[in-house]
Design a protein around this motif. Sequence first.
Motif, mmCIF file in Angstrom:
data_model
loop_
_atom_site.group_PDB
_atom_site.id
_atom_site.type_symbol
_atom_site.label_atom_id
_atom_site.label_comp_id
_atom_site.label_asym_id
_atom_site.label_seq_id
_atom_site.Cartn_x
_atom_site.Cartn_y
_atom_site.Cartn_z
ATOM 1 N N THR A 250 -11.017 10.700 15.764
ATOM 2 C CA THR A 250 -12.161 10.390 16.622
ATOM 3 C C THR A 250 -12.069 11.083 17.986
ATOM 4 N N ASP A 251 -11.072 11.947 18.166
ATOM 5 C CA ASP A 251 -10.973 12.731 19.399
ATOM 6 C C ASP A 251 -12.120 13.739 19.432
ATOM 7 N N PRO A 252 -12.935 13.769 20.501
ATOM 8 C CA PRO A 252 -14.073 14.696 20.569
ATOM 9 C C PRO A 252 -13.693 16.160 20.394
ATOM 10 N N ASP A 253 -12.433 16.515 20.696
ATOM 11 C CA ASP A 253 -12.015 17.912 20.561
ATOM 12 C C ASP A 253 -12.136 18.426 19.131
ATOM 13 N N HIS A 254 -12.170 17.539 18.155
ATOM 14 C CA HIS A 254 -12.258 17.965 16.758
ATOM 15 C C HIS A 254 -13.695 18.261 16.319
ATOM 16 N N TRP A 255 -14.670 17.870 17.132
ATOM 17 C CA TRP A 255 -16.047 17.857 16.666
ATOM 18 C C TRP A 255 -16.925 18.848 17.420
ATOM 19 N N HIS A 256 -17.942 19.348 16.761
ATOM 20 C CA HIS A 256 -18.853 20.337 17.334
ATOM 21 C C HIS A 256 -19.470 19.805 18.626
ATOM 22 N N GLU A 257 -19.298 20.588 19.701
ATOM 23 C CA GLU A 257 -19.796 20.240 21.034
ATOM 24 C C GLU A 257 -19.272 18.886 21.511
ATOM 25 N N GLY A 258 -18.140 18.470 20.953
ATOM 26 C CA GLY A 258 -17.513 17.229 21.395
ATOM 27 C C GLY A 258 -18.249 15.972 20.999
ATOM 28 N N VAL A 259 -19.172 16.083 20.057
ATOM 29 C CA VAL A 259 -19.971 14.925 19.643
ATOM 30 C C VAL A 259 -19.372 14.336 18.360
ATOM 31 N N VAL A 260 -18.814 13.141 18.471
ATOM 32 C CA VAL A 260 -18.226 12.465 17.313
ATOM 33 C C VAL A 260 -19.332 11.717 16.579
ATOM 34 N N PRO A 261 -19.567 12.021 15.302
ATOM 35 C CA PRO A 261 -20.613 11.299 14.556
ATOM 36 C C PRO A 261 -20.325 9.799 14.525
ATOM 37 N N GLY A 262 -21.366 9.027 14.391
ATOM 38 C CA GLY A 262 -21.241 7.569 14.455
ATOM 39 C C GLY A 262 -20.819 6.946 13.141
ATOM 40 N N PHE A 263 -19.662 7.376 12.630
ATOM 41 C CA PHE A 263 -19.162 6.768 11.399
ATOM 42 C C PHE A 263 -18.266 5.578 11.719
ATOM 43 N N ARG A 264 -18.064 4.714 10.746
ATOM 44 C CA ARG A 264 -17.114 3.606 10.854
ATOM 45 C C ARG A 264 -15.789 4.075 10.274
ATOM 46 N N ARG A 265 -14.696 3.777 10.984
ATOM 47 C CA ARG A 265 -13.388 4.271 10.573
ATOM 48 C C ARG A 265 -12.560 3.144 9.982
ATOM 49 N N ALA A 266 -11.924 3.440 8.857
ATOM 50 C CA ALA A 266 -10.954 2.529 8.248
ATOM 51 C C ALA A 266 -9.673 3.318 7.995
ATOM 52 N N TYR A 267 -8.614 2.627 7.640
ATOM 53 C CA TYR A 267 -7.317 3.302 7.491
ATOM 54 C C TYR A 267 -6.525 2.682 6.344
ATOM 55 N N ARG A 268 -5.823 3.532 5.603
ATOM 56 C CA ARG A 268 -4.826 3.119 4.630
ATOM 57 C C ARG A 268 -3.617 4.041 4.812
ATOM 58 N N PRO A 269 -2.377 3.544 4.704
ATOM 59 C CA PRO A 269 -1.207 4.365 5.033
ATOM 60 C C PRO A 269 -0.903 5.471 4.041
ATOM 61 N N SER A 270 -1.427 5.407 2.823
ATOM 62 C CA SER A 270 -1.132 6.423 1.809
ATOM 63 C C SER A 270 -2.306 7.384 1.681
ATOM 64 N N LEU A 271 -2.052 8.685 1.902
ATOM 65 C CA LEU A 271 -3.105 9.685 1.732
ATOM 66 C C LEU A 271 -3.598 9.726 0.285
ATOM 67 N N ALA A 272 -2.677 9.603 -0.662
ATOM 68 C CA ALA A 272 -3.077 9.602 -2.070
ATOM 69 C C ALA A 272 -4.040 8.452 -2.348
ATOM 70 N N THR B 83 0.829 -1.207 0.000
ATOM 71 C CA THR B 83 0.000 0.000 0.000
ATOM 72 C C THR B 83 0.861 1.255 0.000
ATOM 73 N N TRP B 84 1.478 1.512 -1.135
ATOM 74 C CA TRP B 84 2.235 2.743 -1.352
ATOM 75 C C TRP B 84 1.978 3.173 -2.789
ATOM 76 N N ALA B 85 2.204 4.458 -3.060
ATOM 77 C CA ALA B 85 1.770 5.017 -4.342
ATOM 78 C C ALA B 85 2.746 6.063 -4.855
ATOM 79 N N HIS B 86 2.728 6.240 -6.161
ATOM 80 C CA HIS B 86 3.334 7.412 -6.792
ATOM 81 C C HIS B 86 2.213 8.412 -7.051
ATOM 82 N N SER B 87 2.428 9.663 -6.678
ATOM 83 C CA SER B 87 1.386 10.677 -6.823
ATOM 84 C C SER B 87 1.975 11.905 -7.518
ATOM 85 N N VAL B 88 1.416 12.249 -8.676
ATOM 86 C CA VAL B 88 1.945 13.347 -9.485
ATOM 87 C C VAL B 88 0.776 14.194 -9.977
ATOM 88 N N ALA B 89 0.897 15.517 -9.854
ATOM 89 C CA ALA B 89 -0.175 16.414 -10.283
ATOM 90 C C ALA B 89 0.409 17.661 -10.924
#
Length: 259
Positions: A161-183, A99-105
């Motif tokens: 998922t830190d409540p400090d990022h969210w309005h009134e500290g309420v984290v929406p009930g989304f499911r979280r997944a992860y991949r190491p490359s932002l691209a 899971t790595w990528a070349h990214s060019v724009a």
Amino acid sequence: MQETDLALLSDAVRLAARVATSYTGRSARFWDKPDGAGPVTEADLAVNACLEATLRLSRPDYGWLSEESEDTADRLSRETVFIVDPIDGTRSFQEGSRTWAHSVAIAHQGRITAGAICLPQRDKLYTAAEGCGAFLNGTPLSASAGREITGCELLAARPTTDPDHWHEGVVPGFRRAYRPSLAYRLGLVGEGRFDGMLTFRPTWEWDIAAGAIIVAEAGGICSDKSGAALRFNNEKPLLNGVVAAGRDMHPGLITALRR
């Protein structure tokens, strides 16, 4: 011009893939960058040299911004600039993962007009040019049409998922997944496999540039974490986080965040 630029980028990332895969990941020499900026391998530098030689020879009037090149003020005087991450997901490459990528724009007057993301070990080539749509291996892409944040699946690192990022500290009930490359995360949002992606830390332009146009041309929206449009080739090439999602969901995500 966008279509010819995109053909150039597509050929360049295919060439980069051949260079990178000639190294063996775990056995590639590596060292840590100064100031805790993370690892770099000999493959990163070889890919960067290959891309710079190929792209700048073809478009000598374009500026250059790359994670693995010393930055100079020259690019700020250029209307059009290459924005390059030779290997996005260096740790993944170093570990022998796929899971790595070349990214060019290409950015013109601060706006991305063409982008390509190649994942050689996953046989994926994402491409997009302004007004021409987004594609994965030649197949048109469409971002998720979902509207509801609750129950949706977002690509994000655990700190989102830190409540400090969210309005009134309420984290929406989304499911979280992860991949190491932002691209790659942005490509997956454009592909519609995930409903969106979030990163709240200051984010380098080269991590985002190609993915931003892929999301947009797939019918999604890619903004900073305040909802403002992304502008590229800044004097300090950092963005104020990134929120990418389908057109219907993006406004709700921005509203849900703490201002």
